[in-house]
Every structure is written in structure tokens, then in C-alpha cells.
Scaffold this active site. Structure first.
Site, short mmCIF file in Angstrom:
data_model
loop_
_atom_site.label_atom_id
_atom_site.label_comp_id
_atom_site.label_asym_id
_atom_site.label_seq_id
_atom_site.Cartn_x
_atom_site.Cartn_y
_atom_site.Cartn_z
N LYS B 126 0.66 -1.20 -0.02
CA LYS B 126 0.17 0.18 -0.15
C LYS B 126 0.76 1.17 -0.09
O LYS B 126 2.06 1.58 0.68
CB LYS B 126 -0.85 -0.01 1.39
CG LYS B 126 -2.12 0.87 1.29
CD LYS B 126 -2.69 0.68 2.78
CE LYS B 126 -3.81 1.39 3.25
NZ LYS B 126 -4.32 1.08 4.71
N SER B 200 -9.29 0.70 4.19
CA SER B 200 -8.32 1.76 3.28
C SER B 200 -7.61 0.75 2.44
O SER B 200 -6.99 1.37 1.36
CB SER B 200 -7.75 2.37 4.27
OG SER B 200 -6.82 1.66 5.10
N GLY B 223 -10.72 -1.76 9.93
CA GLY B 223 -11.23 -2.60 8.93
C GLY B 223 -10.41 -2.80 7.61
O GLY B 223 -10.56 -3.25 6.93
N SER B 224 -9.57 -2.18 7.80
CA SER B 224 -8.68 -1.80 6.45
C SER B 224 -7.90 -2.67 5.78
O SER B 224 -7.75 -2.72 4.58
CB SER B 224 -7.74 -0.47 6.70
OG SER B 224 -8.54 0.91 7.03
#
EC number: 3.5.1.4
Lengths: 540, 540
Positions: B126, B200, B223-224
Site C-alpha cells: 500500500k 483503506s 477494517g482496512s
């Protein structure tokens, strides 16, 4: 009498009432009291009481109880009377639990099988921690008469079979490394009443140092287990935070996370520290307190059997410890070397910055919450309260973003310190060959004269870093040997302060303890290393 | 073009420039793109590229690399091309590292011995996490062009032999459970472009779901990791915080401790999750990051060999999950029962209160810090940013004492939830017979339609509690079966919202995943339980 004084007197009256239960009563103590209280027990207790309280640690007493050579009632009565004597000698008790302790002991004696590993053992607890069904004021006059919250460690030890029999003093705000408050006055050192027993668990330190307890419960956020244990010549352990439950103590800053406290034991022996940790962690306390680390107590069998690399922190780069501490370190270093261990010098990393951080982290609201109960009752603010809040340049009220910045600086410092430790390895990647533990002065000397405990970093530094530390006795002050080398020039104002307060003759009879420090989370390793070190010193 | 738009364009131009390196270039994609992107790779890649990227998980690829049936260069080129294809299909890439990835792969291929357990494996990361020598903007326009901080996990995996080849998208503020920002626009779901990939770590979810990566790195505070893994039909793991390093990500609220994030993997297989944890913890990361728990990765051999007590969280007492999630739970429950495990209903404890707490804990400054870079560039505030900050009644600016109070409430809630779990035991003292793990919907359904991911508690609840969770694929939406029972009456406004956005035909092709949740610190147990559950489902 001001209203706060009247309220304070109610707590003292209550204490005195609980002490009046002592049966048979103690004969009156000498006036003035002797400098050292260590001779009193032999004179004021029965021979059997003296034997039981003087000669054994918790492990040995538990063995006597288990093998029925001793009843819990007899043992509890002996410790009740010795604790009462301690109160008259050093002023360390807030409440003697005569009736209920004896009732509990009798109940335990009546059972066919032990209810747990501490079956029948009398245990003392700092008033600050609360106790089921009791009041809890944490040395604040304003809070006298308030109730106790549940305390999981108290409950665990109770379920393990202990007998609670006495509660002990702490200082105003619990943020002194001494033990004085407006409720009970000053607790003094059982080895030399001109010296402090330390704080904040100063009642426990004094009581265990007087052998009025073999197993005391204290708490530590800046040295509050270690300083009293060290000052009073006993063992103490500050685990890494979140290994054992912390709930239950009466606290002005619940919910603060910037720097964390931990409970810890003050004891007569190293193995009692181990038993404390094992007894608690065997109950899997993380099932009820999910903030705790999920990690059983796992004795470190590797460290206990290897040649160690031990670093000595001769000083912290800011304040040179008093000569007795330096001599104690030399004794231990020599013993470790003679036993084949590698002994190196610890290179401290900017401990001055450490104090700037930790003092700020203690009071991110500028001390408002700590002052609130003082203002509520109007009790006088004691000098060491002013010292730790008002006189620290980095204590200030912060907003949310300032708090986050401070916590980030804390984390950066912790990483820098970890790097300092990792650098000692011969293989930086695996950590092979790195320093196993540090041996350091617990405080910048031995027990300080009253009102002089104003240099925290020897203890608070390890709270900042959250490194576990075990305190152990080494020697006693030797007024001949324990002198500064001629012409010693203090390094700075703080060192000059520490230098100026020292003169060997003021510290007659004082025990000299040291601390073994390990990396964060290495609690079992610290305890294993202490075993290795004590064996090198010729102990069991 | 507004200044912020010009700045955003520079980042897109840079991304496009990195994609232009693809060799041989990809032929143009269909316009309009198909609803599902899953068929594209077979058409646009070579047969060998397709085979390598389609058929293996990380474990199998590492075995092919180790046995020299495959070079890292060939593998890296295949994943580079598939990642580029993913970008054109679902818009998940911020940077393709063509030259440097191939150079790294060639270097690794040239070595006689593997440098570590990931030797030669291409890994995606990411953008939010930063990368050595690269820029890092965390989806904020204002931060475009800023440098990256060191990221210890990146470094650990690099030292273990991985090849970094692509960086991926995240949403504005990183606090959406979707993936849209003003720099790159929206990342869509590779199974159905009308649905979000989640957030995310939505770029990772989309890329791994497209099989443009077998091993992605994301982060999770609400919850990413789990939402994207679930939405995109792959595996994901959110460990307990402080098990693995978190440093390096670009973050507006460094130093905030009220609720903590953790990094975590998004992968093609369960065993890759285990390898991720083992690879990191084998390096003893607590030696450099002393905030971490000192605890090696210790596979739970007890759980993997016993009959489990598995609780199903059919709903959280507030919002009923969409029918596909309910059906998925039934599939898993039936399989577990058939395999001899005990399956019970989970009784949720006041999850509504949980959301009040965790939403407040995300932004104890009222969102000021999160808004600061938005205000700095003038980029538009996206609706889901407003949703999570401005529209949450418990998000407000707090002072120090309000923060402490909130943290105390959080701790009390965590204890109450632990008690709820402990109550499931047949022996409350030892925990014997208690629920081993919970199986729950990852989100209130499968991948949501764009802009509708407005009910966080199915994921954020486990951040509040800091319970580890592993996401695994179960099935796909079945438009025939996946309907609400006739006459379903929503329980409240939130449930009505969730009910109203559902219609099976909108979710064609969507994968349906679930999450296995364990008590805090029980990371290895969660992974062991997932193995047991998957075996019960007939998988390896």
C-alpha cells in the site's frame, strides 16, 4: 483544628483502634526510639513469634504450613504483632486487620486441603491498592472514608489462600520517592529513622524491611516498588507493564496512557518474587483483564545456565551515585567476573532527556488532576508534591496534539535506547552476544535523608522505557569505606545536590541494594539473571 | 484547473510514466470495461504469465523458486504485467516499479544461496506505508512529493528476499471502508466494478483479488485489511496490535494511543498469512521496536488438533448482515458441525456502545489533524470523510481529562466483553470449555456498492477490542438464494439503511468471505482455528 485536620484524625483514630486489638498488647516502646528499629522485635515479641517472623522467607513458611509444622493462625498472629510493632517503630500501618485475619487463618487451618499455593500465608498490601469491604483514600485527606474498588491481584492472591492482615502507608499524591502525608505523617526507615523508607510503597518497604511481612504488595510508576525495596534492604520486582493486573488502586488519572504503572512485590527473597509472578500468571489474568499480555510465567532456563554478559551502569551520565552504591556495584561485578561472567560498562544514552520526557508524561494535564483532591480538602501541599509537579520544567498542561507529539518523542527515545542496547551485540541482527542485563544503582545512593529524594531518574528511567527491574540486597553502608574520592568535582547542579547531601555518618546502618534491569518484556530473563548473579555472590 | 488538481495530476502522471515501462506493452482494454475483471488476465497475458500468476499461492511460488523451476525475474515480470493490467481494469496502482523490481529479481537470481525465506517473491505494498527512496502522500494531495519514512516491515521482508514491484491506492484520510481519493479517483472491485474493493487497503484488496499479487501489505485500524480482503475474495489477517511493527506509514495522528492500528497481510492463501507472521517475528522485531510484545510466532498445535467450540455471530444485535453473509455462515457452521465441532450462537454484547466508543477514539481531537492536510491543499472533502468525522455524534474535540475518561470507558467495555467471552466456559475459572473462536461476517454483507460502506462495526468492533481476525473466502453471491426472508422488518435505522441498499442482482459475482475472531493476543489460535475450519470445509 482545621476541617482537613479533623478528617485526617478520623483515619488515624481508626488505625489506632485497629491496633488496639493486639493481643497480648505490646509493652510500651522506648522514648526516644532507637536509630535502628532492627533490634526491637527480639525484645518485644515472644521467642516463637520472633523465630517465625525473623528466620524464613515466604517459600519456607509455605513449606512449614504445607507440612503442618505451623498453623496459619499462629503465623498470622505473629505477623500481626510484628506489624503492630513496626507501626510503633516506623509508622507504616494504616490498618491492622486483627479479627478478620485471624478468622481467615482459622478457616484456612480448618480445611483438609490447601485452597491454593499461598494457603495460610499472611500478606501485606499498600493502602493505595484498596481492599474488598475497606475504605480507600490513597493518602488524600479528601478521600478518607471512600470505598475500595475491586482489585484483581488482591483477589487472585486471596483465592490462592493468602491471609490479608495489614495495610500500609504511601505519600501524598503517591508521587514521592519518600513516604509522608497529611493523614499519618512520615514513615521512616527501619534501619535508620533519619532516612526515608522510600516511596510510594514506603509503608510496604518499611514493614517488610522490619520483617513485619514476608510478602508485600506495592505499585511502581517512577520507582515506587524499587526505591522502598532498595532503601529497606529487601527484594522488589517491577515487571514490564501489562504482565499483571493493575486495576483497583485509587488513582487520580485513570485512563492516562502516556506512562503506565504496574503493581509489584516487595519480599524477603528472590524466589518469592518468582512465586508472586507465577501465582498471578497461572490464573491467566488476561481472561478477565484483556489489556494484559497473553504470556504465562515461563522461567528462563537458558539464561540461568549460561555465562552472562552483564553491564554495570556506574552512573547515568548525570548524577554519580553515592559511594555505597558504587562499592556495591564493585562487589557484584567482582563476584560475577570471578564466576566467569563477562562484565562490561553500560553506556547510558541521554538519561537527562529521559527525565524531561517522563516527568512530562506523568502529568500531561500539568498536574491538575493530582491537585484536585488536595484543593478539595485544603490539606497542605507537601514540598515533594510541589517538587514533582510545580518545579519540573517539563510538567505542563498539554492539548491533544501536544500530547501526541510528546508520546511520539517518548517512542523515539525508547527506540533509540533499544538501539543502544542492540549495539552491544556481537551479531547485531540476531542479538547474539548482546548484554543480557544491566546492574545499576536502584537510586542515586542508599536510603536518602528525609526530604532529599529529589533525583528520580535512576528508577523512573526504567518506567519510561518499561524495562523490568529486580531489586536485591548487596551490602550495608560502611562509614569507613564509603567516601567520595578526594577532590571529586560534581558534573552539574544535580550531581552537586546529590554530592552535597552525602556524608557517610548520616547513613549508618543503611542497606545498599542494586537493581537488575532487562529489556522490555524480558521479565523472566531478569529473574533468571538475578539468580545467576546471586549464586555468583555465594547465595543460594 | 485548481492548484490542488494540478498537484494531483503530477502524481497520476508519475504513475502513468511508471506504467509506460511495461514491456511488452499491454494491448488496449475493452471500452467499456466488463463488469467483472476476472476474465481479462487470460486474454491479455501470455500463457506462462497467466499460469504463474493464476495458479499458485506464495508458498507454492517460493517452492518453485527454491527448486529453480522458476526465476525471480520471470515471476516478477509476470506480476508486473498483471499488476499493470489490474491498474487498467480496476485503478489500484500508484506506482509500478518496473526497472527496479527486475533489477532486484536479477540480483536475487544471481545468488548461489537464498538470502531469506522470501527469496525472489514479488510483494505489493500500500502506498500509505511508504517505501525507501520513494515519495509518500497517503492519498492527501497536500503531501504529494513528500518522502517516505523507514518502514521496518518493508525492510524485514526485503531482507527476507522479497521483490517490491508495485504500490497501491488508499482512500482519502485512510479512514474509509472504500477506496476513493482526489489523487487517483476510485478503485473498483475486480469481481464487479459497481462494487467497492473496500478500504483503506483497497488497492491491495483489488490487486490481490485480481491476482496481480499473491502477497499484499495493508494496515487496519477499523477494517482496512479485513474489508478489502473480504470484498475481494481473498485472505487477510489483522493481528493483535503490537505483535508486528507499525512504523513507517504516513499518518496524521502519530502518537495517538487511544486506538491502535496494525499492519497485516492480504494473500491468496491461509498459509501465506502464517508465513507473513513467522517471517516477521523470526527477526525478533521487538529488539528494534520496543513497543512490541516479546513473543515469537508459536503455532498453536493444541487448537489445530482438537474439537473446537465455534460461535457464530449471526448478527451484531444492531444490523443484520445481507443474505449472502448469512448463507456463508450457514455453510461454515454446517461444515464444522459435520466435522464434529461444537457450533453455538455468539451473543454480542452492546456493539452499539462499541461504535460510540471506537468512533470517538479514532478522532479525540474532533478530526482536526485529519482535516489539516485537506485544508492545506483545498482538495474537496469526500462524502465518506464527512461521514466518518463530521457525521458521527461521538466524534468531538476532547481535552486531556475527557480523553482519559473516554479511555477508561473503553477499558471498561473491553473488560465487559472479555467477561462475555469467559461466560461461555464450562469452568469459568480455567476457561475450560469456552468458545475458541467466533465466526462472523467481515462486513454487513459482501462488497458494498460505491459510497454505501457506512456501517463499520462488523470490522471496527474488533479494533476496539484488539482481537485478532483472519478473513477467508467462503462462497459467491447466489442471486437466487441470497434474498431476505419475506416480511423482514429492519430492527432500527441502521439496519433499515443496510436492508434498503441490498438487492441480490446488484452483487452479481461478488465473493462472500467471513472472519475468524479470537480473544486478544490469541493470534496463533485464530490461525490454527482457521486451519481447522477450512479442513472441515474440505480444503487443505
Amino acid at each position: 483544628m482545621a476541617p482537613w485536620e479533623e478528617k485526617a484524625k478520623t483515619a488515624r483514630d481508626y488505625r489506632d483502634q485497629t491496633l488496639s486489638k493486639v493481643d497480648p498488647p505490646l509493652k510500651p516502646l522506648p522514648d526516644p526510639l532507637p536509630l535502628s528499629s532492627q533490634g526491637l522485635a527480639k525484645e518485644y515479641l515472644t521467642e516463637r513469634e520472633y523465630e517465625l517472623t525473623q528466620n524464613y522467607d515466604a517459600i519456607e513458611l509455605l513449606e512449614l504450613l504445607r507440612t503442618k509444622k505451623l498453623t496459619s493462625e499462629e503465623l498470622t498472629r505473629a505477623f500481626l504483632r510484628r506489624a503492630a510493632l513496626a507501626q510503633y517503630a516506623v509508622n507504616c500501618v494504616t490498618e491492622l486487620m486483627w479479627d478478620e485475619a485471624i478468622e481467615r487463618a482459622k478457616y484456612l487451618d480448618s480445611l483438609a486441603e490447601p485452597i491454593g499455593p499461598l494457603h495460610g500465608l499472611p500478606i501485606s498490601v499498600k493502602e493505595h491498592h484498596g481492599m474488598n469491604g475497606k475504605t480507600n483514600h490513597a493518602s488524600y485527606v479528601a478521600w478518607i472514608g471512600q470505598g475500595s474498588d475491586p482489585n484483581p491481584i488482591n483477589d487472585i492472591l486471596y483465592d490462592a489462600g493468602c491471609v490479608y492482615y495489614v495495610r500500609t502507608t504511601g505519600p501524598q499524591t503517591l508521587m514521592h520517592l519518600e513516604c509522608n502525608n497529611n493523614v499519618y505523617g512520615r514513615t521512616v526507615n527501619p534501619w535508620n529513622r533519619d532516612l526515608t523508607s522510600g516511596g510510594s510503597s514506603g509503608g510496604e518497604g518499611a514493614l517488610v524491611g522490619f520483617r513485619g511481612s514476608v510478602w508485600g504488595l506495592g505499585g511502581d510508576i517512577g520507582g515506587s516498588v524499587r526505591a522502598p525495596a532498595s532503601n529497606c534492604g529487601i527484594y522488589g520486582f517491577k515487571p514490564t507493564t501489562k504482565r499483571i493486573p493493575l486495576k483497583g488502586m485509587k488513582h487520580v488519572m485513570d485512563g492516562k496512557e502516556s506512562i503506565l504503572a504496574t503493581f509489584g512485590p516487595l519480599t524477603q527473597s528472590r524466589e518469592t518474587l518468582n512465586l508472586f509472578m507465577k501465582t498471578i500468571l497461572d490464573t491467566k489474568p488476561w481472561r478477565t483483564d484483556p489489556s494484559l499480555t497473553v504470556k504465562p510465567w515461563t522461567p528462563d532456563t537458558e539464561t540461568v545456565n549460561k555465562k552472562l554478559k552483564i553491564a554495570i551502569e556506574w552512573d547515568d551520565g548525570v548524577v554519580r551515585p553515592h559511594p555505597p552504591a558504587t562499592r556495591a556495584m564493585q562487589i557484584v561485578a567482582d563476584a560475577c567476573k570471578a564466576a566467569g561472567h563477562e562484565v562490561v560498562d553500560w553506556v547510558p544514552y541521554d538519561h537527562a532527556k529521559g527525565w524531561d520526557l517522563v516527568s512530562a508524561l506523568y502529568f500531561p494535564d500539568g498536574g491538575e488532576a493530582a491537585y484536585e483532591p488536595l484543593n478539595a480538602s485544603g490539606e497542605p501541599v507537601l514540598p515533594l508534591t510541589k517538587f514533582i509537579i510545580d518545579e519540573q520544567p517539563h510538567v505542563k498542561k498539554r492539548d491533544m496534539h501536544e500530547l501526541w507529539k510528546l508520546c511520539s518523542e517518548r517512542d523515539a527515545y525508547r527506540e533509540a535506547y533499544a538501539a543502544q542496547w542492540s549495539k552491544t551485540a556481537t551479531d547485531p541482527k540476531t542479538g547474539e552476544g548482546e548484554v543480557d542485563v544491566i546492574i545499576c544503582p536502584t537510586t542515586p545512593g542508599c536510603a536518602p535523608l528525609h526530604e532529599t529524594a529529589r533525583y528520580w531518574p535512576y528508577t523512573s528511567h526504567w518506567n519510561l522505557l518499561d524495562y523490568p527491574g529486580a531489586v536485591f540486597p548487596v551490602t550495608f553502608v560502611d562509614t569507613e569505606k564509603d567516601v567520595y574520592e578526594p577532590g571529586y568535582k560534581p558534573m552539574n547542579d544535580q550531581d552537586k545536590y546529590n554530592y552535597d547531601i552525602y556524608a557517610p555518618e548520616k547513613f549508618v546502618g543503611a542497606p545498599v541494594n542494586l537493581t537488575v534491569i532487562g529489556r522490555r518484556g524480558m521479565d523472566e530473563k531478569v529473574m533468571a539473571a538475578l539468580e545467576v548473579i546471586e549464586k555468583a555472590m555465594g547465595r543460594k
